[in-house]
Structure formats: C-alpha cells, structure tokens
Design an enzyme around this catalytic site. Structure first.
Site, PDB file in Angstrom:
ATOM      1  N   CYS A  50       0.684  -1.201   0.198  1.00 30.67           N
ATOM      2  CA  CYS A  50      -0.153  -0.502  -0.185  1.00 30.67           C
ATOM      3  C   CYS A  50       0.486   1.108  -0.146  1.00 30.67           C
ATOM      4  O   CYS A  50       0.154   1.912  -0.732  1.00 30.67           O
ATOM      5  CB  CYS A  50      -0.845  -0.217   1.583  1.00 30.67           C
ATOM      6  N   ASN A  51       2.065   1.651   0.273  1.00 31.39           N
ATOM      7  CA  ASN A  51       2.919   2.409   0.652  1.00 31.39           C
ATOM      8  C   ASN A  51       4.195   2.258  -0.705  1.00 31.39           C
ATOM      9  O   ASN A  51       4.646   3.759  -0.890  1.00 31.39           O
ATOM     10  CB  ASN A  51       3.380   2.649   1.792  1.00 31.39           C
ATOM     11  N   ARG A  52       4.148   0.883  -1.490  1.00 32.75           N
ATOM     12  CA  ARG A  52       5.089   1.267  -2.506  1.00 32.75           C
ATOM     13  C   ARG A  52       5.441   0.732  -3.177  1.00 32.75           C
ATOM     14  O   ARG A  52       4.573  -0.893  -2.987  1.00 32.75           O
ATOM     15  CB  ARG A  52       6.519   0.911  -1.952  1.00 32.75           C
ATOM     16  N   PRO A 107       7.773  -4.434  11.076  1.00 26.95           N
ATOM     17  CA  PRO A 107       8.091  -5.852  11.154  1.00 26.95           C
ATOM     18  C   PRO A 107       7.006  -6.575   9.076  1.00 26.95           C
ATOM     19  O   PRO A 107       7.817  -7.188   8.612  1.00 26.95           O
ATOM     20  CB  PRO A 107       7.718  -6.806  12.444  1.00 26.95           C
ATOM     21  N   GLN A 112       6.732  -8.774   3.162  1.00 27.72           N
ATOM     22  CA  GLN A 112       6.343  -8.701   1.806  1.00 27.72           C
ATOM     23  C   GLN A 112       7.069  -8.697   1.285  1.00 27.72           C
ATOM     24  O   GLN A 112       7.270  -9.333   0.078  1.00 27.72           O
ATOM     25  CB  GLN A 112       5.849  -6.872   2.190  1.00 27.72           C
ATOM     26  N   GLY A 183     -10.691   3.284   8.774  1.00 28.60           N
ATOM     27  CA  GLY A 183      -9.783   4.606   8.613  1.00 28.60           C
ATOM     28  C   GLY A 183      -8.878   4.171   8.425  1.00 28.60           C
ATOM     29  O   GLY A 183      -7.957   2.401   9.710  1.00 28.60           O
ATOM     30  N   THR A 185      -6.139   4.260  10.835  1.00 32.27           N
ATOM     31  CA  THR A 185      -5.310   4.299  12.149  1.00 32.27           C
ATOM     32  C   THR A 185      -6.258   2.916  12.610  1.00 32.27           C
ATOM     33  O   THR A 185      -5.922   1.994  13.091  1.00 32.27           O
ATOM     34  CB  THR A 185      -6.398   5.208  13.226  1.00 32.27           C
ATOM     35  N   ILE A 186      -7.555   2.670  12.636  1.00 36.93           N
ATOM     36  CA  ILE A 186      -8.282   1.082  12.935  1.00 36.93           C
ATOM     37  C   ILE A 186      -7.788  -0.212  12.103  1.00 36.93           C
ATOM     38  O   ILE A 186      -7.924  -0.950  12.624  1.00 36.93           O
ATOM     39  CB  ILE A 186     -10.008   1.263  12.575  1.00 36.93           C
TER      40      ILE A 186
END
EC number: 1.2.1.70
Length: 427
Positions: A50-52, A107, A112, A183, A185-186
């Site tokens: 999701c981030n890269r 971690p 991944q 969202g 955080t959850i």
C-alpha cells in the site's frame, strides 16, 4: 548487466498515484507475465504494497524498467526513484529492515519482501543474481532487527493501544474487541490485533461496506454504526477512530453498557482527533478511557529509541552492502577464470594426445617435445596476441596496460628470431 531498482513510495508519490501503480490480486500475475515477456529484463522481482511499488531487475539499462512501468501505470515521471548496483542493494536492505517505512522499523515489510521474492520465483523471473541478493537481504534484515532495537516497542498510537490492551487483559483470546471506524488507524489496530488472538472482533462503521471489507481481511463481524449502542456492552475493549466532528460514544451509552455487563471493566481507546468518546466516560467506575494524548507520551519515547536503533542498523547495512558487493565482484571474476582454465586444459589435452601419437609412430622424442612446446605456445598466446593487435589499431590503451601487468618483461630474456610460421600463430 546491471542491478536496478525503480520505484515510488509514500515519500515520493501521493496515494492516488501509488494506487495507480499498485499490483494486487489478478493484476500481479499479469504484470509478472509481462515482465517475463520483456527481453531487455533478464531477472525481476516486483514488490507492491500500500505504501510502495518497486521493481528490482537485472537489465542492460534502466530504460527498460521505465518503459515497462510506464506501459503498466502511465506517466509517473517526477515521482520515481532509481538506484543501481551498490545503491540498489543498500535500498533493498533498508526497505526489508523497515528503515524506509512510513512507521520506522515496522516488521510487516520483511514478510512482504519475502512474498515478492517467492512470487517472482514461482513465475520464473528469478536468476542467480536476484536470488542471491534477496537471500542475503533476509539475513541482513534479521540481523539488524535482532542486534538493534529498531523494531522494538510500539511507535504508533494504534499499536501502543493494542499493546496496552494486551497487557491489561492477560488473554485477549478470551475477550471481545470492538473497532469503531474503518480508516487507516483502525486498519492498523486490526492488523496488530490479528497478529495475536481475539475471541471475537466487531467492526462498526457508518459505511457498512467498508466495515465488511475490513472484517473480511481480519476475521471480524461488520456492523452499521447505528447498531453501536446495542452492541457496545458486548465489548471488553473498544478502539474508536472515526472522522466524525462530534463524539460517537457518549457517557450514557457506556453507563448503559456497563450495567448490561454487570460492571465488568471496559477498556476504551479514543484514537480520533476530534475525540470520538466523551471525556466524561472516564469518570465512570469500571470504564478506563485513554486518549491520543495519553498514548502519544508513551509512543514518543519509543520513537526516540527506534531512531537511535536505526542509526545502529544503518551501520550494519553499510558493512553488509560492502561485503555483498565484494562477494559479487569476486564471483563475477570467476567465470572468465574458469573459461581461461578450461581453454588451457583443452589445449593441453589435445596437443598431448597428438604428441603421444607422434611418439607411437616413431618420431624422435626431442622433435616431438619441440613440436609440443611450440604448439602450446602458439595455441595459448594466439587469443591475447590477436586481442592486443586489435587494441593497438583501436587505441585501446587499457587492454595494453592490462597485458603489461599480465605478461611482465622477463629480465635477461632474449626473443628468438621469428620463424615464418610464427608470424601469425593460428589456433
């Protein structure tokens, strides 16, 4: 061929571009098939989270990677980073260790990276170079995380809240946990909870479809937010983080829930700004309320500790990058050495067999030895002689200097006169 990495991440690209370049579900095997069919790319591993999104590859140039990614995700110029060889190795080591993550030291990224390597292997995209690199990456990441505290202690309010709940309840696997919201955080809280065991997980959200999606990923039960009051009493632990402008959990709701629970204690974490849970809830007996500010104080100490540990991990990575590159360079030099030895051995075997036949046919031994020595000299020196002549014509001074180092002048040695058949030794 060169080792490359081409990618984008949370630091270089907004979420809408990261979504466009993401490869998940059926898109991943299609993308890997396309990589396999790209002749300019010899080996490849595609890491997509999701981030890269990052493409690690062995190729002649980075242009092949850029063209492939452009065909898959459109124009991403200005948002991409690119590293080659040692810097590509360093980047992968840092990614797998969690030093390049949004949450320092997290971690999940190592798992991944392992999944990306395994999937590339299953699709026939791994060769020796990438396989060795990723195997070494797993070893380096494990060592960095073991020898330092880079992954120790929670550094997000969500992870800190889960850790506090786990400490407060000896066994969350005998507890019901209620998540309010769906969202980021959850999602993070749910991920940390799913790493342990929870007897029952309830997820309430204003948009039921979002709650259902989260519940399907983490084994929970989705509820519409309108049913929150009815189910609140079932929860031993509550995590709330909505985007509401006003509190969604009021003092009277919690008081009612406590009565239904016969005042069995409830632990409530308000992870939202503005607050989701009325501050007055904290005045109720058997209701233990923690806010973002309460958690942030503990988290900041942990973040400071991770930053200090990250510097230690960087030093480990620097050393391991140097060692890996040295090993790779030594390995790369083995191939021409093996070829040279194989050529010499084949020449020796062939000419020795010819000499034996000449002796068997009655030719004098001195003449046979002379022919053998002369043949070995001609055969072994022909390739470098031809290469040096070509270098002289092309002005390749590097090859000439290399020959001078390989074949230094022998003091006192006088070259014999050149015989006609020595002028251009043939193989």
């Amino acid at each position: 061929m060169t080792l490359w990495v081409l990618g984008l991440n949370h630091q270089t690209a907004p979420v809408e571009l990261r979504e466009r370049a993401a490869f998940a579900g059926e898109a991943l095997p299609r993308a890997l098939g396309s990589l396999r069919d790209t002749p300019q790319i010899a080996e490849a591993v595609l890491l997509s989270t999701c981030n890269r999104t990052e493409l690690y590859a062995v190729a002649d140039s980075a242009q092949a990677l850029d063209q492939w990614l452009h065909a898959q995700a459109g124009d991403l110029q200005g948002y991409l980073y690119q590293h080659a060889d040692a810097e590509a190795v360093r980047h992968l080591f840092r990614v797998a260790t969690g030093l390049d993550s949004m949450v320092l030291g997290e971690p999940q990224i190592l798992g991944q990276v392992k999944d990306a390597w395994s999937t590339a292997r299953d699709h026939g995209l791994l060769g020796q170079r990438l396989d060795r690199l990723f195997q070494q990456t797993f070893s380096v990441a494990k060592r960095a995380r073991t020898d330092t505290q880079v992954g120790a202690n929670p550094v997000s309010v969500a992870s800190a809240a889960v850790r506090l709940a786990q400490n407060a309840f000896a066994r969350l696997d005998d507890s019901t946990v209620l998540l309010v919201g769906a969202g980021e955080t959850i999602e993070l809280a749910a991920r940390h909870l799913s790493e342990g065991k929870v007897r029952r997980l309830l997820i309430a959200n204003r948009t039921l479809a979002h709650a259902q999606e989260l519940a399907s990923r983490h084994g929970g039960v989705a509820l519409p937010l309108t049913e929150l009051d009815r189910h609140l009493g079932e929860a031993d632990v509550v995590f709330s983080a909505t985007a509401a402008r006003e509190p969604v959990i009021h003092r009277e709701m919690v008081a009612k829930a406590l009565r239904a629970r016969r005042h069995k204690p409830m632990l409530l974490f308000d992870l939202a700004v503005p607050r989701d849970i009325e501050a007055e809830v904290g005045t109720l007996n058997d209701a233990f309320l923690y806010t973002v500010d309460d958690l942030e104080r503990a988290v900041e100490d942990n973040r400071r500790g991770r930053r200090e540990a990250a510097a230690e991990a960087e030093a480990i990575i620097d050393l391991q990058v140097s060692r890996f590159i040295e090993t790779q360079q030594a390995s790369a030099h083995q191939a021409p050495l093996r070829q040279l030895r194989a050529f010499g051995e084949a020449t020796r075997t062939e000419l020795l067999e010819r000499a034996r036949q000449q002796l068997a046919n009655g030719k004098p031994a001195d003449e046979v030895l002379e022919l053998l020595a002369h043949g070995l000299t001609n055969r072994l020196l022909h390739p470098p002689t031809a290469a040096l002549r070509a270098a002289a014509l092309s002005g390749d001074a590097d090859l000439t200097r290399a020959a001078e180092r390989l074949f230094p002048a022998t003091p006192g040695y006088r070259h014999p006169p050149v015989r006609p058949d020595d002028a251009d030794p043939a193989p």
